[in-house]
Design an enzyme around this catalytic site. Structure first.
Site, PDB file in Angstrom:
ATOM      1  N   CYS A  26       0.807  -1.223   0.000  1.00 20.17           N
ATOM      2  CA  CYS A  26       0.000   0.000   0.000  1.00 20.17           C
ATOM      3  C   CYS A  26       0.843   1.278   0.000  1.00 20.17           C
ATOM      4  CB  CYS A  26      -0.972   0.013   1.171  1.00 20.17           C
ATOM      5  SG  CYS A  26      -2.254  -1.244   0.990  1.00 20.17           S
ATOM      6  N   HIS A  76     -13.043   9.638  -7.364  1.00 23.37           N
ATOM      7  CA  HIS A  76     -12.072   9.780  -8.452  1.00 23.37           C
ATOM      8  C   HIS A  76     -10.991  10.807  -8.144  1.00 23.37           C
ATOM      9  CE1 HIS A  76     -14.979   7.267 -10.499  1.00 23.37           C
ATOM     10  NE2 HIS A  76     -13.975   6.943 -11.305  1.00 23.37           N
ATOM     11  N   GLU A 137     -13.186  -0.781   2.535  1.00 24.62           N
ATOM     12  CA  GLU A 137     -12.120  -0.584   1.559  1.00 24.62           C
ATOM     13  C   GLU A 137     -12.154  -1.702   0.521  1.00 24.62           C
ATOM     14  OE1 GLU A 137      -8.129   1.052   2.966  1.00 24.62           O
ATOM     15  OE2 GLU A 137      -7.619  -1.002   2.431  1.00 24.62           O
TER      16      GLU A 137
END
Length: 151
Positions: A26, A76, A137
């Site tokens: 990550c 986005h 998530e």
């Protein structure tokens, strides 16, 4: 004292992020299809002359708050902690027309849900409280915030 009802509305948005200093995958820029469940608590309106009679909050009103504070901001976008060297990457992406969001925290689900709780709470009518948030998530990983854990 009774008659409190919890109302939940679900939202979805796509957001990219990277965790600076993290010791796993990550640390790379990647994205998630987040699912956010927002639960508020209150008493249904008892005034039968009120157009919202029988509602804790109009789902449309809750949707407007969460869309304005969270979904339209994070959808986005790529989120970076502005207090890390990722600020340089953020500037480069912005210069190329990317939607970048700089926050003052590590953009983990845990920290995002804390941020969301503050933002949503400030917009709710005084007779309604934020009860809980669930930020998913992935299908198997989520963070939750509960008001009663934060009294």
């Amino acid at each position: 004292m009774g008659n409190n009802i919890r109302i939940t509305k679900k939202f979805a948005f796509e957001t990219g992020h990277a965790l600076y200093g993290y010791d796993g995958k990550c640390k790379n820029v990647h994205g998630h299809s987040y699912k956010l469940s927002v639960t508020v608590i209150g008493k249904p309106i008892s005034d039968n002359t009120n157009v919202k009679y029988g509602m804790v909050i109009d789902f449309g009103d809750l949707k407007k708050i969460v869309k304005e504070e969270i979904v339209s901001v994070f959808d986005h976008a790529t989120v970076f902690n502005k207090n890390t060297p990722h600020i340089e990457l953020a500037k480069e992406l912005e210069s190329r027309g990317h939607n970048v969001l700089l926050v003052d925290y590590q953009p983990t689900s845990e920290m995002m849900v804390l941020d969301f709780a503050k933002k949503i709470s400030h917009r709710l009518p005084s007779h309604i409280s934020l009860h809980s948030l669930k930020l998913q998530e992935t299908d198997s990983s989520f963070a939750q915030w509960f008001a009663y854990d934060n009294i």
